[in-house]
Write an enzyme that holds these catalytic residues in place. Sequence first.
Site, PDB file in Angstrom:
ATOM      1  N   ASP A   1       0.850  -1.190   0.000  1.00 55.47           N
ATOM      2  CA  ASP A   1       0.000   0.000   0.000  1.00 55.47           C
ATOM      3  C   ASP A   1       0.891   1.248   0.000  1.00 55.47           C
ATOM      4  O   ASP A   1       2.116   1.153   0.134  1.00 55.47           O
ATOM      5  CB  ASP A   1      -0.859  -0.051   1.278  1.00 55.47           C
ATOM      6  CG  ASP A   1      -2.023   0.915   1.230  1.00 55.47           C
ATOM      7  OD1 ASP A   1      -2.354   1.420   0.143  1.00 55.47           O
ATOM      8  OD2 ASP A   1      -2.618   1.172   2.307  1.00 55.47           O
TER       9      ASP A   1
ATOM     10  N   GLU B   1       2.662   5.239  -3.753  1.00 58.66           N
ATOM     11  CA  GLU B   1       2.622   6.249  -4.852  1.00 58.66           C
ATOM     12  C   GLU B   1       3.931   7.007  -4.980  1.00 58.66           C
ATOM     13  O   GLU B   1       4.202   7.469  -6.093  1.00 58.66           O
ATOM     14  CB  GLU B   1       1.454   7.200  -4.608  1.00 58.66           C
ATOM     15  CG  GLU B   1       0.098   6.550  -4.789  1.00 58.66           C
ATOM     16  CD  GLU B   1      -0.263   5.529  -3.708  1.00 58.66           C
ATOM     17  OE1 GLU B   1       0.187   5.700  -2.562  1.00 58.66           O
ATOM     18  OE2 GLU B   1      -0.956   4.566  -4.026  1.00 58.66           O
TER      19      GLU B   1
END
Length: 986
Positions: free
Chosen positions: A567, A570
């Site tokens: 997770d 980004e």
Amino acid sequence: MCNCTWFMVALVLLQAVTTLLAVAPEECPTNVPENERRDCHSDPGSTEESCWERDCTWCESNDVNVPWCFYNTDPAPYGDCPTYQHPKDRVDCHPDSGSTQPSCESRGCLWCETAYEGAPWCFYSEGVAPEPIMEGYRVDCLMDQAGGESLCRERGCYYDSSNRDGVPWCYFPPDDRGYRIVGEVQDMYFGHRIDLRRDHDYTLFGGDVDEIRIDIEMQTDERLHVKIYDPNNIRFEVPHQMPRNNNKASNPLYQIQYSNDPIFTLNVTRTDNGRMIWDTSIGGLVYEDQYLQLATKLGSEEIYGFGEHEHHSFRHDIGFRTHGMYSRDQPPVENGNLYGVYPYYMSIEEDFNAHGVLLLNSNAQDVTLQPGPAITYRTIGGVLDYWIFLGPTPENVAEQLSEAVGRTFMPPYWSMGFQLSRYGYNHIDVVKETVNRVLAYDIPLDVQFGDIDYMDRYMDFTYDKVNYAGLPEYVNELKTEEGIHYIIILDPCIANSEPAGTYPPYDEGSRLGVWVNDTNGIPVVGKVWPPEGVVFPDYTNPTCNEWWVKQCLDFKEVINYDGLWIDMNEPASFVTGSLDGCDYNKWNNPPYHPNIFGNVLADKTLCPDFVHFAGKHYDIHSLYGLSEGPPSLAAARAATGKRSIVISRSTYPGSSQHVGHWLGDNYSQWNNMHFSIIGMLEMNLFGMPYVGADICGFINDAQYEMCLRWHQLGAFYPFSRNHNGLGYREQDPGAWDDSFGYNVRDILYVRYTLIPYLYTLFHQSHTKGSTVVRPLMHEFITDRETHTTDRQFLWGASLMISPVLDQGATSVRAYFPDDRWYDYYTGNEVSERGSYVTLNAPSDYIPLHVRGGYIMPTQEPARSTVYSRVLPLGVIVALDDNDSAAGKIFWDDGDSIDTYENGEFFTADFSASSGELQGVITHDGYRGVDSLVWGTVRVLGVATSVTSVSVNGAAHYDYSYNEQTQELVINNMDANMNVNLNVSWS
Ligand SMILES: *[C@@H]1O[C@H](CO)[C@@H](O)[C@H](O)[C@H]1NC(C)=O
Ligand SMILES: *[C@@H]1O[C@H](CO)[C@@H](O)[C@H](O)[C@H]1NC(C)=O
């Protein structure tokens, strides 16, 4: 218009006098020799009067070829204008105010003062204004700021107003600003090479690259690579192993043509029908250090793709819609740049061929889809690296993209099952209660997830020994007693403030120097979940990957996990850039800010000038998730010794070789169900078939009806997981009431029945690149109605899912393309074809239909795939108009690495016709089939009553035929899977 009226008036007076003086009808009032006269009245009806009207000179001649009305250049009545054009014929090039010689010449027009009343001083040299570019093709020349005409003109662009929304008023001249070919187009072994030189002096943001090169690689008949780069300087390129070619394709489906007049443009057409696919003649090619732009006409208005975004329709609105791309921790909002980056679209052409175009570029970028139809690409770095896939079918396009960027991983069999997760169980007892109440309804459950609350203070490779005391034992218990696998979450960021010697992941990583650094070589500190600061592993560094694998291996000794969920990659940070912010420089503050969230690129992430092993964060940013995939899968495999699985939030083309994806932190809202279908269809176009959205939504409280409907839909997500956010009401399928629980069990039993088919589809995707969740149009391309279908979808070619997506609805208006379709549950054939049918869909029901002509493998369902995998298999045969059907099965142990590559698998081809079903083994490399049997065959569409059945040559009596539904069901066949199957009926 000129701003010196008094001067004009004076000139006009003077001219009048001159004209009077010049009138001398008897003799020619000029010394211009007859052979130099330039015709001033080429149109018919020339008279002396009309000639003087034009301020030209009239003088008869005996020679019929000599004009009688001609421009008098002696003395030249129009000064030393660089043209013989009569002022009357001038076409104003500067109708707006403020005309001066420099502003005029900057438009490429002529400047010449004149006394002729009403004649402009700034005019087009050709006497005609260039063809106005259609509004839908205009390439915005004020992409970075609001601005008026003067800024527009300074950039050498055209300025015209428009009444239509979104149309840029300031736009690039299509033929007056770009590059020109230097020398010749060179024939190369791979195709063509073209060297270009910049043909103008304008700049947008500086750093213009004067010489660029285009390599046109005709790689295969279906794949064309167009790379536009700087031959003199190395610029960042996405570090993919893309295919190369040693020869030019011999029979390409595409043709490429160039024009160099007045500037270089290129077009790509389809060979067999000449249809345009790409045509850069609308102008706007810009190649600057931090701004690269290319615009092209498109051959069709039907555009799909670009990501990662929340799109509200599968087919794009091309009304000047701009889609930004830069990976970002961003809950889905319409058209906002989300977790992953996919600069890729597929287009359906006028005559139903399809093609795809990938821009292999990872910098912050945006694209504008325009009604021309056209597209403008803008990126702030890298190179313009286009890959065009010519199909011609949509499935071919998907296969060709996946061939180029890498085929998807083969998921383990257990990952086909239903999965449960939430952020904020906060205590192991809550996890246990949740699992128990789900199992109490016999709801199949294959995977339980641990979100960050299993960790000690949100630190990777730890678990909370207080609230999750006993987690290691519980994970083992789930596995051995319930057939449930366990996947743990890992964030990339590593806490940096633990006492030295107490947190090996940080100590070891620091010793090895595996963190992302600032420009001074100091590891960057940001803020994510752990209480203090965090550093960021640099997965582009091979040493980092070894470190990561080791941490995962070490932690496997603590928690016996089966897969990883990566997770926040980004990469996300809760501070802008770092705890120290970012410096002000060209990387952190580039001159063009694409249409993405945040005022600066560092918003919610790292500073662009930070340093990775493979380059600057500026270039690498959107590849962070991509780079975390390979070491994570390697780690999961090394740790488990099995195929395992990794689910990633941030992805890029090629990621699916290593990871699957969920659609992020969606909302518990009805419309998010619809958007999830669009997201899934898009991810399948991108070659990322292992995908799903959080069932019942992540953010906000779910509601009963929505959550029930969502489970019905989610039962057909390839990645079928109910996941919830912190603090929201419990939404697992055991949390509602009995009727909810049993309904979810029933629909998941349908899923589990069909898992052999789903798994076979994944095998086809893994080996061939096919889509798993498939848009209807891929199967019915000539039916335009299917081109916009995004509330229904297919599994492969043969199972159609038509979910209820609206609150209170108890029916679905579903489209049935022209084919035979059978109700999955009853076997009844749908009576209408090629039309919409309103289907009953009470609250406990999701319409499912099987397409005639196909055979799907099935298996008896159970509470987990661990248990269902050993039960009898079956097939559903759905007959087409010719009473025949075909299909396949792929089977293996579901858990070993590279079974296909190592030949350790079983495949069989099914075919049915004339009352006979054959299952022919085509590969027999997995001995696990020796203990499996075919139990059931369902044949749909059997028109005549059945009175005898035989299985592998022996009469079989356990069957039923329903005259009403024309369904034949054969039970308890007990036919060994390791021999060919033959079933006949009459
Ligand atoms: C492609 O370019 C060539 C050369 O400029 C031109 O003759 C042709 O008409 C163009 N074709 C299309 C479909 O734009
Ligand atoms: C980052 O800094 C460390 C020392 O702190 C060094 O070992 C490492 O090589 C640097 N990484 C990069 C990519 O420059």
